[in-house]
Design a protein around this motif. Sequence first.
Motif, PDB file in Angstrom:
ATOM      1  N   LEU A 120    -125.821 -21.027 -69.975  1.00  0.00           N
ATOM      2  CA  LEU A 120    -124.481 -21.374 -69.505  1.00  0.00           C
ATOM      3  C   LEU A 120    -124.066 -20.552 -68.284  1.00  0.00           C
ATOM      4  O   LEU A 120    -123.113 -20.916 -67.589  1.00  0.00           O
ATOM      5  CB  LEU A 120    -123.457 -21.197 -70.627  1.00  0.00           C
ATOM      6  CG  LEU A 120    -123.487 -22.262 -71.722  1.00  0.00           C
ATOM      7  CD1 LEU A 120    -122.518 -21.907 -72.833  1.00  0.00           C
ATOM      8  CD2 LEU A 120    -123.182 -23.637 -71.154  1.00  0.00           C
ATOM      9  N   LEU A 121    -124.777 -19.463 -68.013  1.00  0.00           N
ATOM     10  CA  LEU A 121    -124.488 -18.677 -66.820  1.00  0.00           C
ATOM     11  C   LEU A 121    -124.765 -19.459 -65.536  1.00  0.00           C
ATOM     12  O   LEU A 121    -124.291 -19.083 -64.466  1.00  0.00           O
ATOM     13  CB  LEU A 121    -125.314 -17.388 -66.821  1.00  0.00           C
ATOM     14  CG  LEU A 121    -124.943 -16.352 -67.878  1.00  0.00           C
ATOM     15  CD1 LEU A 121    -125.958 -15.222 -67.886  1.00  0.00           C
ATOM     16  CD2 LEU A 121    -123.553 -15.824 -67.658  1.00  0.00           C
ATOM     17  N   VAL A 133    -134.445  -9.722 -58.690  1.00  0.00           N
ATOM     18  CA  VAL A 133    -135.214 -10.348 -57.616  1.00  0.00           C
ATOM     19  C   VAL A 133    -135.294 -11.856 -57.802  1.00  0.00           C
ATOM     20  O   VAL A 133    -134.992 -12.618 -56.887  1.00  0.00           O
ATOM     21  CB  VAL A 133    -136.635  -9.725 -57.541  1.00  0.00           C
ATOM     22  CG1 VAL A 133    -137.475 -10.419 -56.506  1.00  0.00           C
ATOM     23  CG2 VAL A 133    -136.536  -8.240 -57.258  1.00  0.00           C
ATOM     24  N   LEU A 134    -135.690 -12.293 -58.983  1.00  0.00           N
ATOM     25  CA  LEU A 134    -135.882 -13.723 -59.206  1.00  0.00           C
ATOM     26  C   LEU A 134    -134.567 -14.492 -59.227  1.00  0.00           C
ATOM     27  O   LEU A 134    -134.515 -15.641 -58.803  1.00  0.00           O
ATOM     28  CB  LEU A 134    -136.657 -13.941 -60.507  1.00  0.00           C
ATOM     29  CG  LEU A 134    -137.221 -15.327 -60.754  1.00  0.00           C
ATOM     30  CD1 LEU A 134    -138.107 -15.762 -59.597  1.00  0.00           C
ATOM     31  CD2 LEU A 134    -138.003 -15.369 -62.045  1.00  0.00           C
ATOM     32  N   VAL A 135    -133.484 -13.868 -59.675  1.00  0.00           N
ATOM     33  CA  VAL A 135    -132.185 -14.551 -59.686  1.00  0.00           C
ATOM     34  C   VAL A 135    -131.736 -14.852 -58.263  1.00  0.00           C
ATOM     35  O   VAL A 135    -131.175 -15.909 -57.995  1.00  0.00           O
ATOM     36  CB  VAL A 135    -131.124 -13.709 -60.442  1.00  0.00           C
ATOM     37  CG1 VAL A 135    -129.725 -14.222 -60.197  1.00  0.00           C
ATOM     38  CG2 VAL A 135    -131.419 -13.703 -61.923  1.00  0.00           C
ATOM     39  N   ILE A 136    -132.011 -13.944 -57.348  1.00  0.00           N
ATOM     40  CA  ILE A 136    -131.632 -14.181 -55.949  1.00  0.00           C
ATOM     41  C   ILE A 136    -132.500 -15.288 -55.349  1.00  0.00           C
ATOM     42  O   ILE A 136    -132.009 -16.168 -54.648  1.00  0.00           O
ATOM     43  CB  ILE A 136    -131.756 -12.882 -55.126  1.00  0.00           C
ATOM     44  CG1 ILE A 136    -130.704 -11.884 -55.614  1.00  0.00           C
ATOM     45  CG2 ILE A 136    -131.605 -13.145 -53.632  1.00  0.00           C
ATOM     46  CD1 ILE A 136    -130.890 -10.497 -55.069  1.00  0.00           C
ATOM     47  N   PRO A 150    -132.315 -18.842 -59.072  1.00  0.00           N
ATOM     48  CA  PRO A 150    -131.536 -18.541 -60.272  1.00  0.00           C
ATOM     49  C   PRO A 150    -131.831 -19.470 -61.449  1.00  0.00           C
ATOM     50  O   PRO A 150    -131.804 -19.038 -62.603  1.00  0.00           O
ATOM     51  CB  PRO A 150    -130.084 -18.674 -59.818  1.00  0.00           C
ATOM     52  CG  PRO A 150    -130.115 -19.334 -58.504  1.00  0.00           C
ATOM     53  CD  PRO A 150    -131.486 -19.184 -57.947  1.00  0.00           C
ATOM     54  N   ILE A 151    -132.153 -20.709 -61.182  1.00  0.00           N
ATOM     55  CA  ILE A 151    -132.425 -21.651 -62.277  1.00  0.00           C
ATOM     56  C   ILE A 151    -133.691 -21.245 -63.015  1.00  0.00           C
ATOM     57  O   ILE A 151    -133.733 -21.208 -64.243  1.00  0.00           O
ATOM     58  CB  ILE A 151    -132.522 -23.100 -61.739  1.00  0.00           C
ATOM     59  CG1 ILE A 151    -131.153 -23.533 -61.204  1.00  0.00           C
ATOM     60  CG2 ILE A 151    -133.008 -24.056 -62.816  1.00  0.00           C
ATOM     61  CD1 ILE A 151    -131.152 -24.857 -60.493  1.00  0.00           C
TER      62      ILE A 151
END
Length: 136
Positions: free
Chosen positions: A20-21, A85-88, A91-92
């Motif tokens: 949900l984020l 790192v991976l969220v930037i 993000p999905i």
Amino acid sequence: MRRKVLLSGACILSSVLILLLLLNTHKIVILLFLFAARALLCAIFQLNYIMTSEAYPTTFRAIAMGTGTSFCRLGGLLVPYVAQVLVIENPIAAMCLLGGLVFLAGVAAALLPFETKGAQLKESHSLRQNEPEGKA
């Protein structure tokens, strides 16, 4: 309530909150999802600690707890990479990876072979099943 159900439910609910984020909504709603997921993950850690200490006899308990703690430390090393790192970058993929792993942990918890609530703690593990524990 049974510990298996609590552990499995907390894992599945936290995986939903992690996913949900990804919603594009108000910051306060995202913060609520984040804090709820974090609280459930802390509860999962405590339930894991309780269930592991009750599932193994005293002779194996230290090995089990040490192994579990080492995997926690490994996760503690890997999650900052994924979370920062991976969220930037994507993000999905990051949220699906984190949410998917916690969901799989919930499924694994639901499939545990026994319940630890109310069970007698084993003091030792006999390798020979037909002999009393005092004989070797």
